[in-house]
Design a protein around this motif. Structure first.
Motif, PDB file in Angstrom:
ATOM      1  N   ILE A 178      41.696  33.730  38.264  1.00 25.10           N
ATOM      2  CA  ILE A 178      41.269  35.023  38.799  1.00 25.10           C
ATOM      3  C   ILE A 178      39.771  35.026  39.086  1.00 25.10           C
ATOM      4  O   ILE A 178      39.321  35.489  40.146  1.00 25.10           O
ATOM      5  N   LEU A 201      40.456  44.256  44.243  1.00 25.13           N
ATOM      6  CA  LEU A 201      41.249  43.340  43.416  1.00 25.13           C
ATOM      7  C   LEU A 201      42.255  44.161  42.625  1.00 25.13           C
ATOM      8  O   LEU A 201      41.881  44.952  41.769  1.00 25.13           O
ATOM      9  N   LEU A 203      45.720  44.096  40.183  1.00 22.10           N
ATOM     10  CA  LEU A 203      46.560  43.285  39.312  1.00 22.10           C
ATOM     11  C   LEU A 203      47.721  44.129  38.812  1.00 22.10           C
ATOM     12  O   LEU A 203      47.515  45.226  38.286  1.00 22.10           O
ATOM     13  N   ILE A 212      48.610  39.553  42.315  1.00 23.20           N
ATOM     14  CA  ILE A 212      47.210  39.881  42.561  1.00 23.20           C
ATOM     15  C   ILE A 212      47.045  40.112  44.054  1.00 23.20           C
ATOM     16  O   ILE A 212      47.403  39.247  44.866  1.00 23.20           O
TER      17      ILE A 212
END
Length: 264
Positions: A178, A201, A203, A212
């Motif tokens: 990540i 971003l 998740l 993701i």
């Protein structure tokens, strides 16, 4: 030939790590070795050589422990400075928000004051989700990102209740992947002539896999190699799905999805 080259490289790296004191200690073995060679029938020369060798080993061990201790101290100092910068940056942000809130209250603009309170509450909820993600290294990276990057803003959206440390993956591998994919975009984000570079971003975990989503809007340098570098960061534990290619203009919009299929 391959083994020989590997051995030579290993020997070269080992030699570079030896300090001048360590090199002097190793060279000092020449004296007792010469004494053993000259007086090869003397037990005293052999005993001196053995004792000298143990002494050199002890010196080299002490030097290595000192180097390791100094390295750990440098890492600790760097970590402490990074934490101080992060706290200072967050304190500055909170002070700005409080000053705005105080100004609205002084002007009796309660609707505007409520908007500021809602914004503060949203940011606190966001920071709480990041800090509870389950991987300290990744949480520290995300929380301190604003203090180390001035070419791109990172907006993180984490699914409620998501704890990466509870997934059947190595926490170190997930963290490295990540952080790597974020840095791929970060190091290509150029200073925009107008507007702001923003990387979203997201998740989330659903249907047996971690997903993701990267949404980038801004200017990129060497954008044609982004996908290849992202796949390198995944190291075989994730799969990259690219969205539509950005239009040919100064502001690029790109969406990429990374899937981490969870083992049964």
């Amino acid at each position: 030939m391959g083994r020989l080259g590997l051995t030579k490289r290993g020997s070269h790296m080992m030699f570079r790590k030896i300090t001048l004191w360590g090199l002097a200690a190793l060279l000092s073995l020449i004296l007792p070795a010469a004494a053993v060679f000259i007086w090869h029938r003397s037990w005293l020369a052999l005993i001196v050589f053995v004792i000298w060798t143990f002494a050199v080993g002890a010196v080299l061990g002490a030097i290595e422990r000192r180097k390791h201790r100094e390295h750990c101290e440098r890492l600790l100092t760097h970590s402490q400075l990074s934490s101080i910068r992060t706290l200072s940056h967050h304190r500055h942000d909170w002070m700005n928000e409080l000053q705005i809130l105080y100004g609205y209250l002084r002007l009796n603009k309660l609707d505007k004051a409520v908007e500021v309170v809602d914004r503060i509450r949203t940011r606190m909820d966001h920071d709480s989700k990041v800090s509870q993600i389950g991987i300290p290294e990744l949480a520290t990276f995300l929380l301190s990102f604003r203090t180390v990057c001035d070419t791109m803003r990172l907006d993180v959206d984490i699914q409620d209740g998501l704890h990466l440390d509870r997934l059947p993956y190595s926490a170190e591998e997930l963290s490295r992947a990540i952080i790597g994919v974020v840095n791929v975009i970060r190091f290509r984000a150029s200073n925009p002539l107008g507007g702001e570079n923003v990387l979203g971003l997201s998740l989330s975990e659903a249907e047996g896999r971690l997903t993701i989503v990267l949404n980038y809007e801004g200017e990129l340098v060497a954008s044609d190699s982004v996908a290849a570098d992202l796949e390198k960061c995944l190291e075989g534990i994730g799969r990259l799905d690219q969205g539509d290619e950005p239009a040919e203009n100064s502001r690029q919009a790109r969406k990429m999805v990374i899937h981490f299929p969870l083992p049964a």
